[in-house]
Design a protein around this motif. Sequence first.
Motif, mmCIF file in Angstrom:
data_model
loop_
_atom_site.group_PDB
_atom_site.id
_atom_site.type_symbol
_atom_site.label_atom_id
_atom_site.label_comp_id
_atom_site.label_asym_id
_atom_site.label_seq_id
_atom_site.Cartn_x
_atom_site.Cartn_y
_atom_site.Cartn_z
ATOM 1 N N TYR A 12 34.433 39.425 39.517
ATOM 2 C CA TYR A 12 35.856 39.595 39.228
ATOM 3 C C TYR A 12 36.761 39.001 40.303
ATOM 4 O O TYR A 12 37.875 38.559 40.001
ATOM 5 C CB TYR A 12 36.188 41.056 38.925
ATOM 6 C CG TYR A 12 35.657 41.438 37.567
ATOM 7 C CD1 TYR A 12 36.235 40.912 36.413
ATOM 8 C CD2 TYR A 12 34.564 42.268 37.435
ATOM 9 C CE1 TYR A 12 35.729 41.218 35.156
ATOM 10 C CE2 TYR A 12 34.049 42.581 36.185
ATOM 11 C CZ TYR A 12 34.639 42.047 35.052
ATOM 12 O OH TYR A 12 34.124 42.344 33.811
ATOM 13 N N GLN A 16 39.585 36.319 39.460
ATOM 14 C CA GLN A 16 40.962 36.354 39.974
ATOM 15 C C GLN A 16 41.388 34.981 40.491
ATOM 16 O O GLN A 16 42.548 34.598 40.386
ATOM 17 C CB GLN A 16 41.087 37.378 41.113
ATOM 18 C CG GLN A 16 41.037 38.807 40.650
ATOM 19 C CD GLN A 16 41.003 39.798 41.803
ATOM 20 O OE1 GLN A 16 40.411 39.541 42.854
ATOM 21 N NE2 GLN A 16 41.627 40.950 41.605
ATOM 22 N N PHE A 60 48.230 33.603 35.093
ATOM 23 C CA PHE A 60 47.117 34.531 35.010
ATOM 24 C C PHE A 60 47.048 35.422 36.241
ATOM 25 O O PHE A 60 47.195 34.966 37.375
ATOM 26 C CB PHE A 60 45.812 33.733 34.888
ATOM 27 C CG PHE A 60 44.576 34.577 34.851
ATOM 28 C CD1 PHE A 60 44.150 35.146 33.668
ATOM 29 C CD2 PHE A 60 43.836 34.812 36.003
ATOM 30 C CE1 PHE A 60 42.999 35.922 33.619
ATOM 31 C CE2 PHE A 60 42.691 35.588 35.967
ATOM 32 C CZ PHE A 60 42.281 36.139 34.769
ATOM 33 N N LEU A 62 44.639 39.162 37.425
ATOM 34 C CA LEU A 62 43.580 40.080 37.017
ATOM 35 C C LEU A 62 43.423 41.163 38.066
ATOM 36 O O LEU A 62 43.489 40.889 39.258
ATOM 37 C CB LEU A 62 42.268 39.298 36.862
ATOM 38 C CG LEU A 62 41.053 40.113 36.443
ATOM 39 C CD1 LEU A 62 40.280 39.381 35.379
ATOM 40 C CD2 LEU A 62 40.154 40.410 37.625
ATOM 41 N N ALA A 81 43.544 41.861 32.399
ATOM 42 C CA ALA A 81 44.018 40.492 32.531
ATOM 43 C C ALA A 81 45.450 40.414 32.022
ATOM 44 O O ALA A 81 45.787 40.996 30.993
ATOM 45 C CB ALA A 81 43.125 39.543 31.733
ATOM 46 N N TYR A 83 48.296 37.402 31.199
ATOM 47 C CA TYR A 83 48.401 35.949 31.063
ATOM 48 C C TYR A 83 49.311 35.585 29.897
ATOM 49 O O TYR A 83 49.659 36.431 29.076
ATOM 50 C CB TYR A 83 47.018 35.331 30.845
ATOM 51 C CG TYR A 83 46.286 35.867 29.628
ATOM 52 C CD1 TYR A 83 46.363 35.221 28.403
ATOM 53 C CD2 TYR A 83 45.540 37.040 29.706
ATOM 54 C CE1 TYR A 83 45.705 35.731 27.281
ATOM 55 C CE2 TYR A 83 44.879 37.544 28.602
ATOM 56 C CZ TYR A 83 44.969 36.886 27.394
ATOM 57 O OH TYR A 83 44.332 37.384 26.295
#
Length: 159
Positions: A12, A16, A60, A62, A81, A83
């Motif tokens: 993750y 990111q 984006f 995260l 997320a 975006y």
Amino acid sequence: MNTNSQLIEKFYTAFQQLDAAAMNSCYSDDIVFFDPVFGLLRGEEAKSMWEMLCKNAKQFSLTYGNIVVLDEEYSTCDWMAKYIFSATGKLVINKIKANMRFADGKIIEHSDAFSVHKWSRQAFGLTGTILGWNSFFQNKIKNKAKKNLVTFMEQKKLK
């Protein structure tokens, strides 16, 4: 920290940073992936999906957390997320529950769970609100996602 937790952190953190190569290094070569939009993907399909999503990401961000090690083989975590959905230009905030299975220091199974209806309300606005619960509309979303993935993989082969 547990080895599987470290692998989730690596996966993750790479996501990111939109680093698909680092994400995919966490996966076994024969990874089995499932989510409500792309359906069942295996091996290179799953890895290409992350590459495509990272490459096409707009505005984006995260976050992830709540990593729970269930046993030596299974762990879960939550991630979110945020975006811009490229097809409509609408902001999507998708909250997801990930379930992962591990073997030999790699993720061998990964499934993401989220509401397609909630996602489609954000991604398609009024149309998603009205039709997002409908299986015909959801299948249309799934077919488009798969088609985009196939096209991406074909273009990758040509390079």
